[in-house]
Design a protein around this motif. Structure first.
Motif, mmCIF file in Angstrom:
data_model
loop_
_atom_site.group_PDB
_atom_site.id
_atom_site.type_symbol
_atom_site.label_atom_id
_atom_site.label_comp_id
_atom_site.label_asym_id
_atom_site.label_seq_id
_atom_site.Cartn_x
_atom_site.Cartn_y
_atom_site.Cartn_z
ATOM 1 N N TYR A 32 0.786 -1.202 -0.142
ATOM 2 C CA TYR A 32 -0.076 0.058 0.072
ATOM 3 C C TYR A 32 1.017 1.104 -0.067
ATOM 4 C CZ TYR A 32 -4.236 -2.365 0.643
ATOM 5 O OH TYR A 32 -5.357 -3.507 0.475
ATOM 6 N N VAL A 33 0.257 2.294 -0.511
ATOM 7 C CA VAL A 33 0.805 3.588 -0.345
ATOM 8 C C VAL A 33 -0.074 4.279 0.702
ATOM 9 C CG1 VAL A 33 1.041 5.839 -1.481
ATOM 10 C CG2 VAL A 33 1.430 3.831 -2.936
ATOM 11 N N MET A 34 0.648 4.844 1.705
ATOM 12 C CA MET A 34 0.280 5.756 2.702
ATOM 13 C C MET A 34 0.155 7.135 2.321
ATOM 14 S SD MET A 34 0.508 5.902 6.874
ATOM 15 C CE MET A 34 -0.097 4.254 7.249
ATOM 16 N N ALA A 35 -0.651 7.816 2.648
ATOM 17 C CA ALA A 35 -0.523 9.338 2.216
ATOM 18 C C ALA A 35 -1.147 10.126 3.449
ATOM 19 C CB ALA A 35 -1.177 9.835 1.071
ATOM 20 N N TRP A 36 -0.856 11.459 3.488
ATOM 21 C CA TRP A 36 -1.470 12.339 4.357
ATOM 22 C C TRP A 36 -2.159 13.462 3.423
ATOM 23 C CZ3 TRP A 36 -2.419 12.124 9.636
ATOM 24 C CH2 TRP A 36 -1.869 10.890 10.274
ATOM 25 N N PHE A 37 -3.088 13.947 3.699
ATOM 26 C CA PHE A 37 -3.834 14.933 2.858
ATOM 27 C C PHE A 37 -4.346 16.190 4.079
ATOM 28 C CE2 PHE A 37 -4.677 13.566 -1.371
ATOM 29 C CZ PHE A 37 -4.461 12.329 -1.192
ATOM 30 N N ARG A 38 -4.609 17.250 3.602
ATOM 31 C CA ARG A 38 -5.009 18.259 4.596
ATOM 32 C C ARG A 38 -5.958 19.145 3.897
ATOM 33 N NH1 ARG A 38 0.402 22.174 5.760
ATOM 34 N NH2 ARG A 38 0.677 23.155 3.715
ATOM 35 N N GLU A 46 -5.322 18.973 -0.008
ATOM 36 C CA GLU A 46 -4.063 19.230 -0.672
ATOM 37 C C GLU A 46 -3.249 17.829 -0.248
ATOM 38 O OE1 GLU A 46 -0.106 21.903 0.024
ATOM 39 O OE2 GLU A 46 -1.670 21.772 1.397
ATOM 40 N N LEU A 47 -2.713 17.337 -0.988
ATOM 41 C CA LEU A 47 -1.648 16.056 -0.636
ATOM 42 C C LEU A 47 -0.288 16.516 0.089
ATOM 43 C CD1 LEU A 47 -0.949 13.122 -0.846
ATOM 44 C CD2 LEU A 47 0.228 13.765 -3.063
ATOM 45 N N VAL A 48 -0.080 16.087 1.115
ATOM 46 C CA VAL A 48 0.898 16.550 1.895
ATOM 47 C C VAL A 48 2.292 15.894 1.577
ATOM 48 C CG1 VAL A 48 1.880 17.073 4.395
ATOM 49 C CG2 VAL A 48 -0.475 17.734 3.830
ATOM 50 N N THR A 49 2.209 14.442 1.659
ATOM 51 C CA THR A 49 2.874 13.454 1.565
ATOM 52 C C THR A 49 2.535 12.161 1.245
ATOM 53 O OG1 THR A 49 4.903 12.440 2.497
ATOM 54 C CG2 THR A 49 2.956 12.752 4.046
ATOM 55 N N ALA A 50 3.217 11.540 0.550
ATOM 56 C CA ALA A 50 2.790 9.999 0.174
ATOM 57 C C ALA A 50 3.790 8.979 0.006
ATOM 58 C CB ALA A 50 1.977 9.912 -1.344
ATOM 59 N N GLY A 57 9.992 5.566 -2.950
ATOM 60 C CA GLY A 57 10.353 7.082 -2.727
ATOM 61 C C GLY A 57 9.306 7.732 -1.869
ATOM 62 N N THR A 58 9.356 8.909 -1.597
ATOM 63 C CA THR A 58 8.403 9.587 -0.765
ATOM 64 C C THR A 58 8.163 10.885 -1.454
ATOM 65 O OG1 THR A 58 9.265 8.450 1.291
ATOM 66 C CG2 THR A 58 7.903 10.445 1.557
ATOM 67 N N HIS A 59 6.937 11.349 -1.437
ATOM 68 C CA HIS A 59 6.842 12.735 -2.107
ATOM 69 C C HIS A 59 6.270 13.678 -1.093
ATOM 70 C CE1 HIS A 59 4.765 15.727 -4.457
ATOM 71 N NE2 HIS A 59 3.714 15.489 -3.703
ATOM 72 N N PHE A 60 6.844 14.832 -1.035
ATOM 73 C CA PHE A 60 6.247 15.689 -0.141
ATOM 74 C C PHE A 60 5.951 16.827 -0.864
ATOM 75 C CE2 PHE A 60 7.453 14.445 4.248
ATOM 76 C CZ PHE A 60 8.168 13.501 3.936
ATOM 77 N N ALA A 61 4.811 17.690 -0.524
ATOM 78 C CA ALA A 61 4.276 18.894 -1.284
ATOM 79 C C ALA A 61 5.500 19.950 -0.918
ATOM 80 C CB ALA A 61 3.083 19.359 -0.524
ATOM 81 N N ASP A 62 5.556 20.786 -1.691
ATOM 82 C CA ASP A 62 6.768 21.891 -1.806
ATOM 83 C C ASP A 62 6.596 22.785 -0.376
ATOM 84 O OD1 ASP A 62 6.746 22.577 -5.508
ATOM 85 O OD2 ASP A 62 7.777 21.172 -3.976
ATOM 86 N N GLY A 66 11.612 19.834 3.979
ATOM 87 C CA GLY A 66 12.370 20.281 4.902
ATOM 88 C C GLY A 66 11.801 20.521 6.261
ATOM 89 N N ARG A 67 10.596 20.594 6.449
ATOM 90 C CA ARG A 67 10.005 20.805 7.728
ATOM 91 C C ARG A 67 9.240 19.272 8.092
ATOM 92 N NH1 ARG A 67 5.856 24.247 8.302
ATOM 93 N NH2 ARG A 67 5.045 23.999 6.341
ATOM 94 N N PHE A 68 8.580 18.685 7.210
ATOM 95 C CA PHE A 68 7.570 17.560 7.520
ATOM 96 C C PHE A 68 8.535 16.280 7.241
ATOM 97 C CE2 PHE A 68 3.291 19.360 7.326
ATOM 98 C CZ PHE A 68 3.510 20.284 8.065
ATOM 99 N N SER A 69 8.375 15.142 7.775
ATOM 100 C CA SER A 69 9.064 13.793 7.667
ATOM 101 C C SER A 69 8.047 12.790 7.934
ATOM 102 C CB SER A 69 10.394 13.925 8.166
ATOM 103 O OG SER A 69 10.318 13.711 9.626
ATOM 104 N N ILE A 70 8.221 11.716 7.534
ATOM 105 C CA ILE A 70 7.585 10.512 7.702
ATOM 106 C C ILE A 70 8.252 9.418 8.366
ATOM 107 C CG2 ILE A 70 5.663 11.089 6.172
ATOM 108 C CD1 ILE A 70 7.868 7.955 5.274
ATOM 109 N N SER A 71 7.833 8.490 8.759
ATOM 110 C CA SER A 71 8.438 7.318 9.706
ATOM 111 C C SER A 71 7.070 6.217 9.489
ATOM 112 C CB SER A 71 9.097 7.727 11.107
ATOM 113 O OG SER A 71 7.976 8.169 12.031
#
Length: 119
Positions: A32-38, A46-50, A57-62, A66-71
């Motif tokens: 699965y792909v996990m994502a955070w939207f807001r 808005e897609l924040v990260t997936a 790979g990991t995608h982050f919104a611009d 540099g401020r958000f990370s996932i684990s």
């Protein structure tokens, strides 16, 4: 039956940090792909990260790079969104979502958790 439970939201001041958690039951997340939207009031979602749970790979919104990370916590089937240097514009309801790899649509959604950044 897939169940998604977000937690960790709250009211913080600009510059503070929060960690959101997304606990998933009912699925092996390896495919699965996990994502955070807001979604902020009056704005589109808005897609924040997936990120691919197993690898990849990991995608982050611009706006959050540099401020958000996932684990990932595989033992607890829980993903975490670490949010640092929070800004008032990060204020929104944050949703965790899942989709099977290769799918276009996120099929499973949590109920959302409110993050408010205000002085």
């Amino acid at each position: 039956q897939v169940q998604i439970q977000e937690s960790g939201g709250g009211l913080v001041q600009p510059g503070d940090s929060l960690r959101l958690s997304c606990a998933v039951s009912g699925r092996d997340l390896s495919m699965y792909v996990m994502a955070w939207f807001r979604q902020a009031p009056g704005k589109e979602r808005e897609l924040v990260t997936a990120f691919t749970w197993g690898a990849g790979g990991t995608h982050f919104a611009d706006s959050v790079k540099g401020r958000f990370s996932i684990s990932r916590d595989g033992a607890r089937n829980t993903g975490h969104l670490q949010m640092n240097s929070l800004k008032p514009e990060d204020t929104a309801v944050y949703y965790c979502a899942l989709k099977f790899r290769g799918d276009q649509e996120y099929r499973f959604w949590g109920q959302g958790t409110q993050v408010t950044v205000s002085s």
